[in-house]
Write an enzyme that holds these catalytic residues in place. Structure first.
Site, short mmCIF file in Angstrom:
data_model
loop_
_atom_site.label_atom_id
_atom_site.label_comp_id
_atom_site.label_asym_id
_atom_site.label_seq_id
_atom_site.Cartn_x
_atom_site.Cartn_y
_atom_site.Cartn_z
N GLU A 45 -9.48 -11.24 -7.41
CA GLU A 45 -8.58 -10.09 -7.22
C GLU A 45 -7.38 -10.15 -8.17
OE1 GLU A 45 -9.74 -9.19 -2.55
OE2 GLU A 45 -7.69 -9.77 -3.04
N LYS A 63 0.82 -1.22 0.00
CA LYS A 63 0.00 0.00 0.00
C LYS A 63 0.86 1.28 0.00
CE LYS A 63 -3.91 -2.22 2.31
NZ LYS A 63 -4.98 -2.06 3.31
#
Ligand code: CMP
Length: 140
Positions: free
Chosen positions: A128, A11
């Site tokens: 995903e 992230k």
């Protein structure tokens, strides 16, 4: 146990602090193989689509904002029981509850800026992975 693939995202809080290599070392030390990897700046629309299952959660807006504050590294990890193994290596969502030595314990800033995302089941891993990669991008 079967060889699986799972989707991982490093992230923006981690890329900002130049931690990509240290995070990847944790995966590789645990026996996970990085079989696809791309650094990308998510758009707001991509973040909202990726996290659509959390749309009703109070943190949805803030989560999508934080995921677009800088580049992320999207990757496919492969190995025996890769989904569960990756979740072990990441540690609990809330870094305060994560075990010592896990990515989130060592690197996360908060429950939201928690450095990494990982698929929570083989079924969601397939969805995903398909969100970011085509078959030809994945080289096992
Ligand atoms: P992730 O594994 O990417 O899945 C959903 C994300 O939402 C999670 O990691 C956190 O970044 C974020 N999240 C989960 N719970 C909370 C919470 N209570 N407050 C803020 N963010 C959260």
């Amino acid at each position: 146990m079967a060889v699986e693939r799972t989707l991982s995202i490093i992230k923006p809080d981690a890329t900002r602090r130049n931690l990509t290599g240290k995070v990847n070392a944790k995966f590789e030390d645990a026996g996970l193989r990085i079989v696809a990897q791309r650094r990308v700046q998510l758009t707001r629309g991509q973040a909202e689509a990726f996290y659509a299952v959390h749309r009703e959660r109070p943190f949805f807006d803030s989560l999508c904002s934080s995921m677009t504050t800088g580049p992320v590294v999207v990757q496919v990890l492969e190995g025996e029981g890769a989904v569960a193994k990756n979740r072990e290596v990441m540690g609990a969502t809330n870094p305060e509850q994560a075990d010592p030595g896990t990515i989130r314990k060592d690197f996360a800033e908060s429950i939201e800026a928690n450095s990494v995302h990982g698929s929570d089941s083989p079924e969601n891993a397939a969805i995903e992975i398909g969100f970011f990669f085509s078959q030809v991008d994945i080289v096992g």
